[in-house]
Design an enzyme around this catalytic site. Structure first.
Site, PDB file in Angstrom:
ATOM      1  N   CYS A 175     -35.620 116.765  43.337  1.00  0.00           N
ATOM      2  CA  CYS A 175     -35.499 115.478  42.651  1.00  0.00           C
ATOM      3  C   CYS A 175     -34.507 114.629  43.431  1.00  0.00           C
ATOM      4  O   CYS A 175     -33.370 115.063  43.668  1.00  0.00           O
ATOM      5  CB  CYS A 175     -35.000 115.696  41.222  1.00  0.00           C
ATOM      6  SG  CYS A 175     -34.616 114.189  40.307  1.00  0.00           S
ATOM      7  N   CYS A 180     -38.839 109.623  45.891  1.00  0.00           N
ATOM      8  CA  CYS A 180     -38.905 110.266  44.576  1.00  0.00           C
ATOM      9  C   CYS A 180     -40.061 111.246  44.657  1.00  0.00           C
ATOM     10  O   CYS A 180     -41.138 110.903  45.164  1.00  0.00           O
ATOM     11  CB  CYS A 180     -39.145 109.236  43.471  1.00  0.00           C
ATOM     12  SG  CYS A 180     -39.436 109.961  41.833  1.00  0.00           S
TER      13      CYS A 180
END
Length: 275
Positions: free
Chosen positions: A75, A185
């Site tokens: 992440c 992302c």
């Protein structure tokens, strides 16, 4: 000391990190993995850095406590928020998603103009901008695309609405004439078709997922932690465990849509809590 037979722990705020898990499975098919999607607290993008750090370290504590041999922060927002803390906190190697993507982008660009898209928290953290600072003759344009994660988490990865959103978000990058775009992302590779359409074929997309998997391979090999070959008598068939801090059935449905039957029987994680 970690064992080569131990699993690799991977976590993300939701399903986006499954792109990293998929790349690790493809490149390291013999490895056991435990994946935790923090759907009970994610998406992380709108949260404050202290909130993200607290959630991420709680999951890291849990996975390290279960004996993983390496921890993958799949992440970008969590990597920006807690990488230094995690590396100081844990004895196992910690792999993040930012630097591998930065290295690939620098090696890929032809005109030195590189774009980065990510959550609001990732862009505001300047983690990518700082990581690119050492690269000479590069011009970085960073743009937050906060609603992309919401669409992916709802399973909406195509259609006019998402394409229109992408065109609006990416217009500053087109003006900047970037030739390389970092998908900052791990949810964004699931929108790569639309992003490529909006940017044009002359722009190269860099996914942190593939580059992170290569980094995991390198780190495990350096530490002699690669899982034995299946012919080795110590080896057992790889196990892939998927867990969610939120609704496991909803996670399973969405994850299976992207990764197929490899994601099934997702287990709820009730003990990952923030004090």
């Amino acid at each position: 000391m970690s064992s080569a037979l131990a699993p690799v722990g991977i976590f993300d705020s939701g399903v986006g990190g499954l792109t990293v898990a998929r790349a690790i499975i493809d490149q390291l098919p013999d490895e056991h993995i435990i994946y935790v999607g923090d759907t009970g607290h994610g998406p992380y993008g709108p949260l404050s850095i202290p909130e993200v750090r607290a959630h991420a370290l709680a999951i890291g504590d849990d996975l390290v406590g279960r004996g993983v041999k390496a921890l993958v922060i799949a992440c970008n927002t969590a990597s920006a928020a807690c990488l230094r803390d995690a590396r100081e906190r844990y004895e196992v190697p910690v792999v993040e998603v930012i630097l591998p993507a930065v290295r690939r982008a620098v090696a890929t660009t032809r005109n030195g103009r590189i774009g980065v898209i990510g959550t609001q928290a990732t862009i505001n953290s300047h983690a990518y901008q700082d990581a690119f600072a050492a690269a000479r003759d590069t011009e970085i344009t960073a743009v937050a695309c906060p609603r992309f994660v919401d669409f992916v988490e709802r399973g909406v990865t195509s259609g006019r609405q998402v394409l229109g959103l992408a065109e609006g978000y990416l217009e500053p990058l087109q003006r900047a004439q970037v030739d390389t775009l970092v998908l900052g992302c791990t949810h964004y590779p699931l929108l790569s078709g639309l992003i490529q359409l909006a940017m044009g074929d002359n722009v190269t997309l860099v996914s942190s997922a593939e580059e992170t998997a290569k980094e995991v391979l390198r780190v495990l090999a350096e530490r002699d932690l690669l899982h034995p070959h299946p012919d080795d008598p110590r080896a057992a068939g790889p196990s892939r465990v998927f867990e969610a801090t939120g609704d496991p059935e909803a996670f399973t449905r969405l994850a299976a849509r992207f990764l197929g039957p490899a994601v099934s029987g997702v287990r709820p994680v009730h003990h990952v809590r923030i004090d």
